[in-house]
Design a protein around this motif. Structure first.
Motif, short mmCIF file in Angstrom:
data_model
loop_
_atom_site.label_atom_id
_atom_site.label_comp_id
_atom_site.label_asym_id
_atom_site.label_seq_id
_atom_site.Cartn_x
_atom_site.Cartn_y
_atom_site.Cartn_z
N ILE A 192 0.71 -1.50 0.19
CA ILE A 192 -0.28 0.14 0.40
C ILE A 192 1.26 1.18 0.15
CG2 ILE A 192 -1.96 1.18 0.73
CD1 ILE A 192 -2.40 -1.45 0.77
N SER A 193 0.68 2.14 -1.10
CA SER A 193 1.05 3.43 -1.01
C SER A 193 0.68 4.37 -1.01
CB SER A 193 2.52 3.68 -2.62
OG SER A 193 3.04 2.43 -2.38
N GLY A 194 1.02 5.96 -0.11
CA GLY A 194 -0.01 6.90 -0.35
C GLY A 194 -0.06 7.62 0.91
N THR A 195 -0.86 8.56 1.13
CA THR A 195 -0.69 9.59 2.18
C THR A 195 -1.80 9.44 1.99
OG1 THR A 195 0.75 10.78 1.84
CG2 THR A 195 -0.05 11.66 2.55
N LYS A 196 -2.11 9.84 3.78
CA LYS A 196 -3.72 10.30 3.87
C LYS A 196 -4.16 11.51 5.41
CE LYS A 196 -6.39 6.62 2.03
NZ LYS A 196 -6.94 6.95 1.32
N ILE A 197 -5.26 11.96 5.04
CA ILE A 197 -4.84 13.20 6.16
C ILE A 197 -6.75 12.82 7.10
CG2 ILE A 197 -3.58 14.31 4.73
CD1 ILE A 197 -6.11 16.63 4.07
N PHE A 198 -6.38 13.48 7.94
CA PHE A 198 -7.14 13.54 9.11
C PHE A 198 -7.43 12.70 9.70
CE2 PHE A 198 -8.80 17.74 6.29
CZ PHE A 198 -7.57 17.96 6.71
N ILE A 211 -4.13 -1.07 13.85
CA ILE A 211 -4.83 -1.45 12.64
C ILE A 211 -5.22 -0.84 11.91
CG2 ILE A 211 -5.52 -3.46 11.95
CD1 ILE A 211 -3.82 -4.48 14.22
N HIS A 212 -5.17 -0.42 10.78
CA HIS A 212 -5.61 0.37 10.21
C HIS A 212 -6.22 0.18 8.30
CE1 HIS A 212 -2.49 3.35 11.71
NE2 HIS A 212 -1.44 2.10 11.59
N LEU A 213 -7.38 0.85 8.46
CA LEU A 213 -8.36 0.12 7.78
C LEU A 213 -8.21 1.54 6.35
CD1 LEU A 213 -11.49 -1.34 9.05
CD2 LEU A 213 -9.44 -2.35 8.61
N VAL A 214 -7.49 0.58 5.27
CA VAL A 214 -7.08 1.54 4.34
C VAL A 214 -8.39 1.41 3.06
CG1 VAL A 214 -5.16 3.18 3.21
CG2 VAL A 214 -4.73 1.92 5.44
N LEU A 215 -8.74 2.84 2.56
CA LEU A 215 -9.70 2.92 1.51
C LEU A 215 -7.69 2.85 -0.45
CD1 LEU A 215 -12.45 4.48 1.66
CD2 LEU A 215 -11.71 2.48 1.38
N ALA A 216 -7.66 2.82 -1.00
CA ALA A 216 -7.10 2.21 -1.60
C ALA A 216 -7.08 1.38 -3.28
CB ALA A 216 -5.71 1.39 -1.91
N LYS A 217 -6.51 2.00 -4.60
CA LYS A 217 -6.78 1.80 -5.55
C LYS A 217 -6.37 0.56 -6.15
CE LYS A 217 -9.94 5.10 -7.33
NZ LYS A 217 -10.65 5.74 -8.27
N LEU A 218 -6.93 -0.67 -6.45
CA LEU A 218 -5.92 -1.47 -7.37
C LEU A 218 -4.94 -1.22 -8.78
CD1 LEU A 218 -7.97 -4.57 -6.46
CD2 LEU A 218 -5.15 -4.79 -5.55
N PRO A 219 -4.04 -1.97 -8.85
CA PRO A 219 -4.33 -1.60 -10.66
C PRO A 219 -5.15 -1.30 -11.97
CG PRO A 219 -2.01 -2.58 -10.14
CD PRO A 219 -3.71 -3.02 -8.62
N ASP A 220 -5.60 -2.47 -11.87
CA ASP A 220 -6.31 -2.54 -12.52
C ASP A 220 -8.25 -1.95 -12.59
OD1 ASP A 220 -7.35 -4.20 -10.94
OD2 ASP A 220 -7.27 -6.32 -12.27
N CYS A 267 -4.16 12.79 12.04
CA CYS A 267 -2.85 12.40 12.09
C CYS A 267 -2.49 12.65 10.54
CB CYS A 267 -1.97 11.11 12.16
SG CYS A 267 -2.05 10.49 14.42
N VAL A 268 -1.39 12.74 10.00
CA VAL A 268 -1.29 12.70 7.96
C VAL A 268 -0.48 11.10 8.44
CG1 VAL A 268 -0.12 13.89 6.40
CG2 VAL A 268 -0.91 15.13 7.61
N MET A 269 -0.87 10.38 7.67
CA MET A 269 -0.81 9.10 7.53
C MET A 269 0.02 8.42 6.06
SD MET A 269 -0.67 8.13 11.10
CE MET A 269 -0.37 6.42 10.32
N ASN A 270 1.18 8.26 6.42
CA ASN A 270 2.06 8.22 5.17
C ASN A 270 2.72 5.84 4.99
OD1 ASN A 270 2.64 10.57 4.42
ND2 ASN A 270 3.68 10.83 5.98
N PHE A 271 1.97 5.52 3.78
CA PHE A 271 1.79 4.43 3.67
C PHE A 271 3.48 4.47 2.65
CE2 PHE A 271 -2.36 5.08 5.85
CZ PHE A 271 -2.14 4.03 6.25
N ASP A 272 3.85 3.44 2.43
CA ASP A 272 4.95 3.50 2.04
C ASP A 272 5.96 2.39 1.42
OD1 ASP A 272 5.99 6.44 1.85
OD2 ASP A 272 6.52 6.27 4.30
N GLY A 273 4.99 2.05 0.88
CA GLY A 273 4.81 0.42 0.72
C GLY A 273 5.00 -0.53 1.43
N SER A 274 3.87 -0.22 2.49
CA SER A 274 2.79 -0.97 4.01
C SER A 274 2.72 -2.28 3.20
CB SER A 274 2.09 -0.24 4.63
OG SER A 274 2.82 0.78 4.20
N THR A 275 2.59 -2.95 4.16
CA THR A 275 2.07 -5.08 4.00
C THR A 275 0.75 -4.40 4.62
OG1 THR A 275 4.17 -5.44 3.96
CG2 THR A 275 2.15 -7.10 4.35
N GLY A 276 -0.59 -4.87 3.41
CA GLY A 276 -2.07 -5.39 4.10
C GLY A 276 -2.42 -5.96 3.36
#
Length: 592
Positions: A192-198, A211-220, A267-276
């Motif tokens: 998981i890669s991206g930045t979340k705020i608030f 334990i973070h629940l993170v909204l993200a998009k798959l490549p396709d 918090c501003v949270m940075n996900f830098d290739g996090s495993t999820g």
């Protein structure tokens, strides 16, 4: 500031006398074996002790100290880690949690009362277990059995916390344009890669893992909201045996410096290739998140109610003690230089407005919670469907109207204190600052109003609305003559709302601006009408027991005040809705 006292008598009145919730529980197999009136009373009694004794004393000091951030780590104010441990050890993080994984299993209508007590005592503190409970709800409803077994027990126990990571710097209410990416890995995990705020509780020192629940998009992924997936991303990776492993590639970049809720880490949270790991199926993230959102948005409405209740408790004590001037009808206590300010008409107006809105809000939030319980536990498909549609309709009203009324209530509380309300030592100004966020987060109140009108009313062709309107009509049609003073104005309010609804559905077909132009005032009329229904129900109960003491007489007096002085607000709001959208577009952007 007055010491906080949980309003247990009023809660019991709502639950046991007005709604008779034990009858509902007996009809719902998932609840009949875990809760009854006696159990619920014991839970609420203990919650009142914990919130008043452990959490409330930290409210002001937490506001003054706030959270701090150093080198990516967040520290909460003094006393918060110890209080969280005590709170978790009492099982309060998991009040509504699944018993299979260690939760208490209480219905939402009970956990709603606990939430009110927690947030009245200390809203900043209450956000940490609230976010954990919300994350647990989504995991339990949508994650694999493996993920549930691995994470839920420690989250319910309070050993680990949870957060929900939705918003990005460029993407708030429009989640369809998020940029956080999820790359599938050969072992079934994702990077998981991206930045979340608030992100509330994105980092803190209360638990050993988050334990973070993170909204993200798959490549396709398809474009827009249909391409959103949900991922579970722990701060610390969890080994196969359940022990904690390496720290994940999740960091807190900073915390926000806010107007209120200063002891809650935003918090501003940075996900830098996090495993999820994915929760549910690809591109089903919004559905998984919305399982939680109905509960959370009701929870934010309850936060507003909580602050209004705390402000009222402070204000009524002050109004009884503070002496200034004489009553308009002459001295009440000639032995003193002046009378207590509660004798003055304007102070009474403010106190009664606070009381009417708080108690109406408590009844309404409990009513919505009952619909959530019915939707979750009923085995009858028609009953469950009706409850689900009522929840969809009423959730934006609960979030927006309760918090709008809460700001009015906390401001009244401050005003009663006069100059003392403007200084910190009395606590009233903190309640206003804390309250203001409730109108903004979990979807601004303007967004809630648009959701109500465009999606829930117009989008359903009025079907969702009819459930609520028909229920009220059933009540008014069956009411006897003793309730006429409450039933007749309620009928007028429902007729007004009904006409507004029909007109708006038709106007929106011709002009897409109509829904947004009318939405805020429409929601307000809906809210005042819903509170009128609640007050009519409470008045019916109080009338039957009015010989049993001051409590019921107080209910009747407050009900009469609501119908005489607050419900008439709907008429000016209805006129604004009727005016339509034209006046909003008379100026070009350059003319503002």
């Amino acid at each position: 500031m007055a010491d906080y006292k949980a309003p247990l008598r009023d809660m019991r009145f709502i639950l046991n006398e007005v709604f008779e919730v034990s009858k509902l529980w007996a009809e719902l197999p998932g609840l009949a074996e875990v809760v009854d009136e006696e159990t619920a009373a014991a839970v609420l009694e203990e919650a009142g002790k914990v919130t008043a004794g452990v959490l409330a004393p930290l409210n002001r000091t937490g506001d003054e100290e706030g959270c701090s951030w150093t080198a990516g780590e967040v520290k909460t104010p003094a006393g918060f880690p110890e209080a969280y441990r005590a709170y978790a050890d009492g099982g309060w993080v998991s009040v509504g949690g699944d018993p299979v994984f260690g939760g208490m299993g209480m219905p939402k209508v009970i956990s709603a009362q606990v939430e009110e007590m927690v947030n009245s005592a200390n809203l900043s503190f209450g956000l940490y277990p609230m976010l954990t409970a919300g994350a647990c709800l989504s995991i339990n409803a949508h994650a694999s059995e493996e993920l549930k077994e691995k994470y839920l027990p420690n989250m319910y126990s309070g050993e680990w916390a949870g957060s929900m990571c939705l918003t990005e710097p460029h993407s708030g209410s429009d989640l369809g344009i998020i940029r956080t990416k999820a790359e599938p890995q050969a072992d079934g995990s994702y990077k998981i890669s991206g930045t979340k705020i608030f992100i509330t509780g994105g980092d803190h020192d209360l638990t050993e893992n988050i334990i973070h629940l993170v909204l993200a998009k798959l490549p396709d992924a398809p474009a827009g909201p249909k391409g959103i997936s949900l991922f579970l991303v722990p701060k610390k990776l969890v080994n196969a045996d359940g022990s904690l492993g390496d720290t994940n590639a999740v960091t807190c970049g900073s915390i926000e410096h806010k107007m209120g809720i200063k002891a809650s880490a935003t918090c501003v949270m940075n996900f830098d290739g996090s495993t999820g790991w994915i929760v549910d199926a690809p591109n089903k993230g919004l559905a998984a998140m919305f399982t939680m959102m109905n509960y959370e948005r009701l929870g934010v409405g309850i936060q507003g109610l909580s602050l209004g209740e705390r402000s009222y408790q402070n204000a009524i004590e002050y109004a009884r003690d503070r002496i200034q001037g004489r009553a308009p009808t002459g001295p009440v206590d000639k032995s003193k230089a002046a009378d207590p300010i509660i004798v003055h008409p304007d102070v009474r107006r403010m106190l009664l407005t606070m009381k009417a809105l708080n108690e109406g809000g408590r009844a309404f939030s409990s009513y919505v919670a009952m619909q959530l319980d019915t939707a979750k536990y009923s085995e009858d498909s028609a009953t469950r469907k009706r409850a689900e549609e009522l929840v969809a309709l009423l959730t934006p009203v609960a979030k927006a109207f309760l918090t709008d009324m809460a700001l009015e209530t906390t401001v009244h509380g401050q005003q009663i204190f006069g100059g003392h309300g403007f200084v910190r030592e009395w606590g009233q100004e903190q309640l206003i600052r804390d309250c203001r966020i409730t109108q903004i987060y979990e979807g601004t109140n303007g967004i809630q109003a648009l959701d109500l009108v465009a999606r829930k009313v117009i989008g359903s062709g009025g079907v969702f609305y009819k459930h609520f309107a028909e229920e009220i009509k059933g009540f008014t049609d069956s009411a006897d003559a003793s309730l006429a003073e409450f039933v007749e104005p309620l009928k007028v309010a429902v007729a007004t709302l009904e006409q507004m609804t029909a007109d708006l559905i038709e106007r929106a077909k011709l002009n897409p601006n109509e829904a947004g132009a009318a939405s805020v005032e429409y929601l307000q009329v809906f809210g005042y009408t819903a509170y009128a229904y609640m007050w009519a129900l409470m008045a019916r109960t109080a009338l039957a027991k009015q010989g049993d003491g001051d409590f019921y007489q107080s209910k009747l007096g407050t009900a009469r005040f609501y119908f005489a002085r607050i419900l008439p607000r709907i008429h000016s709001l209805a006129a604004a809705v009727k005016a339509g959208s034209e006046s909003l577009y008379l100026l070009d952007a350059s003319q503002f």
